[in-house]
Design a protein around this motif. Structure first.
Motif, short mmCIF file in Angstrom:
data_model
loop_
_atom_site.label_atom_id
_atom_site.label_comp_id
_atom_site.label_asym_id
_atom_site.label_seq_id
_atom_site.Cartn_x
_atom_site.Cartn_y
_atom_site.Cartn_z
N ARG A 1 34.09 6.25 22.77
CA ARG A 1 33.62 7.57 23.23
C ARG A 1 33.86 8.61 22.15
NH1 ARG A 1 38.12 10.19 22.25
NH2 ARG A 1 39.86 10.03 23.67
N ALA B 1 34.58 12.71 22.32
CA ALA B 1 35.01 13.63 23.38
C ALA B 1 35.25 15.03 22.84
CB ALA B 1 36.27 13.08 24.04
N PRO B 2 34.20 15.71 22.39
CA PRO B 2 34.41 17.02 21.77
C PRO B 2 34.77 18.11 22.78
CG PRO B 2 32.06 16.59 22.00
CD PRO B 2 32.77 15.33 22.44
N THR B 3 35.59 19.04 22.32
CA THR B 3 35.83 20.28 23.04
C THR B 3 34.74 21.26 22.61
OG1 THR B 3 38.20 19.89 22.96
CG2 THR B 3 37.50 22.16 23.37
N GLU C 1 34.68 17.93 26.77
CA GLU C 1 36.02 18.32 27.23
C GLU C 1 36.08 19.83 27.44
OE1 GLU C 1 39.06 16.02 25.04
OE2 GLU C 1 38.53 14.47 26.51
N TYR D 1 44.73 19.13 28.15
CA TYR D 1 44.07 18.01 27.48
C TYR D 1 44.75 16.67 27.73
CZ TYR D 1 43.43 14.93 23.42
OH TYR D 1 43.28 13.84 22.62
N VAL E 1 42.46 13.75 29.32
CA VAL E 1 41.95 12.70 28.43
C VAL E 1 42.35 11.32 28.96
CG1 VAL E 1 43.91 12.64 26.81
CG2 VAL E 1 41.64 12.14 25.98
N ARG F 1 39.20 8.58 16.66
CA ARG F 1 39.22 10.05 16.58
C ARG F 1 40.05 10.48 15.37
NH1 ARG F 1 43.18 10.80 21.89
NH2 ARG F 1 44.99 9.77 20.95
N LEU G 1 45.20 13.83 16.06
CA LEU G 1 45.59 13.47 17.42
C LEU G 1 46.56 12.29 17.49
CD1 LEU G 1 42.15 14.19 19.09
CD2 LEU G 1 44.25 15.50 19.34
N1 GLU Z 1 38.56 17.05 22.73
C1 GLU Z 1 39.38 16.73 21.60
C2 GLU Z 1 38.94 17.53 20.40
O1 GLU Z 1 37.83 18.00 20.35
C3 GLU Z 1 39.30 15.27 21.21
C4 GLU Z 1 39.81 14.38 22.28
C5 GLU Z 1 40.01 12.93 21.88
O2 GLU Z 1 39.21 12.39 21.08
O3 GLU Z 1 40.93 12.34 22.42
O4 GLU Z 1 39.71 17.70 19.48
#
Ligand code: GLU
Length: 301
Positions: free
Chosen positions: A10, A12-14, A46, A174, A178, A192, A196
């Motif tokens: 996946r 998962a952008p904010t 997100e 988050y 998540v 990612r 993170l």
């Molecule tokens: N939403 C997070 C971001 O944009 C990434 C989340 C993830 O990949 O776990 O930095």
């Protein structure tokens, strides 16, 4: 590692702004790893923090992904619709005594590196609004995993602190969202940015507490400015190109940032051609496990 049996990745952008070159590299790495494994690739927006998410940013991001040929599978998941699932997870954690309400303000504990846990055995000030925190000292620890690029990882979540799961203003954090959503989307592989990596221990501790499947992790080198800063809206990272020439060049540069050594002539090909080559030739072994990649020169961007 044989991922072909079952792989669901996946992005998962904010939606705090349009995608920039750093987010393109993360999206591309995640996409290529999934497609090379004949896996599914999902998108999750997100958007749990509305004040940080300007109107229209999410649709801009989806359009940018399409422009770069990064086609996802199935329906997009939107975190703003997931309140009940997060509430259930928090209720379970509370029942397990792994979550607790906390009235303390950042200012009260500013002399400490991490929240000292004053509300662990009862809220300090019952008249104040509360946030909900993870009881990081009582969950599974230490947390250990093999990052697919950066190798052996071991952290003690208690040294990272009792992370917030739900904020005082009622917004979900988050770390909880998540974990709940990766499980709901049956994600097997998280790919990612390296920023993170040190969030992963909390996420794995939460997965373990909630009896959710553990995932594989591949953290990717971060794209940084010449000053060594991660690209972000704060340091005015430019949005991705929209014109055809710019899109082709940036996609090519993103492949280079992932050390995939694309043949030069690919740089002027349309996204579909570049991605076809990149999926067929995706090699994690080529990717160097170093933390940073310098943003390509702005004259080309
Ligand atoms: N939403 C997070 C971001 O944009 C990434 C989340 C993830 O990949 O776990 O930095």
């Amino acid at each position: 590692m044989n991922h072909t049996a079952r792989y669901r990745g996946r992005f998962a952008p904010t939606p705090s702004g349009p995608l920039h070159f750093g987010s393109l590299v993360a999206a591309l790495g995640s996409y290529l790893d999934a497609r090379a494994a004949h896996g599914q690739w999902l998108v999750r927006i997100e958007d749990i923090d509305p004040p940080r998410c300007p109107e229209g940013a999410a649709s801009t991001i989806l359009r940018q992904l399409e422009t770069f040929g990064l086609e996802w599978d199935g329906a997009v998941m939107w975190q703003h619709t997931r309140n009940d699932a997060y509430q259930d997870a928090l209720a379970r954690l509370t029942q397990l005594t792994l979550a607790y309400p906390c009235s303390c303000s950042r200012k009260q504990w500013q002399a400490f590196d991490i929240y000292p846990g004053w509300c662990r055995d009862g809220v300090c000030d019952p008249n104040k609004p509360v946030a909900w925190r993870l009881r990081s000292d009582l969950g599974k620890r230490p947390i250990h995993w093999q990052d697919r690029l950066f190798g052996d990882q071991q952290f003690d979540p208690a040294e990272l602190g009792d992370v917030i799961l739900k904020r005082k203003d009622g917004l979900w954090a988050y770390q909880l969202a998540v974990v709940v959503d990766d499980a709901a989307q049956q994600i097997t592989d998280v790919v990612r940015g390296l920023d993170l990596l040190d969030n992963t221990p909390w996420q794995r501790q939460l997965q373990s507490a909630l009896a959710l499947p553990q995932l594989r992790y591949l953290h990717l080198p971060l794209i940084v400015t010449p000053e060594g800063q991660k690209l972000s809206k704060q340091n005015l990272a430019p949005a991705l190109a929209e014109d055809e020439h710019g899109v082709r060049h940036q996609l090519f540069q993103a492949l280079e940032a992932l050390d995939q050594a694309p043949p030069k002539e690919l740089a002027t090909e349309p996204p579909a051609t570049q991605l076809h080559w990149a999926v067929a030739n995706w090699s994690l072994a080529r990717l160097r496990p170093t933390a940073h990649r310098l943003i390509p020169p702005p004259s080309i961007l």
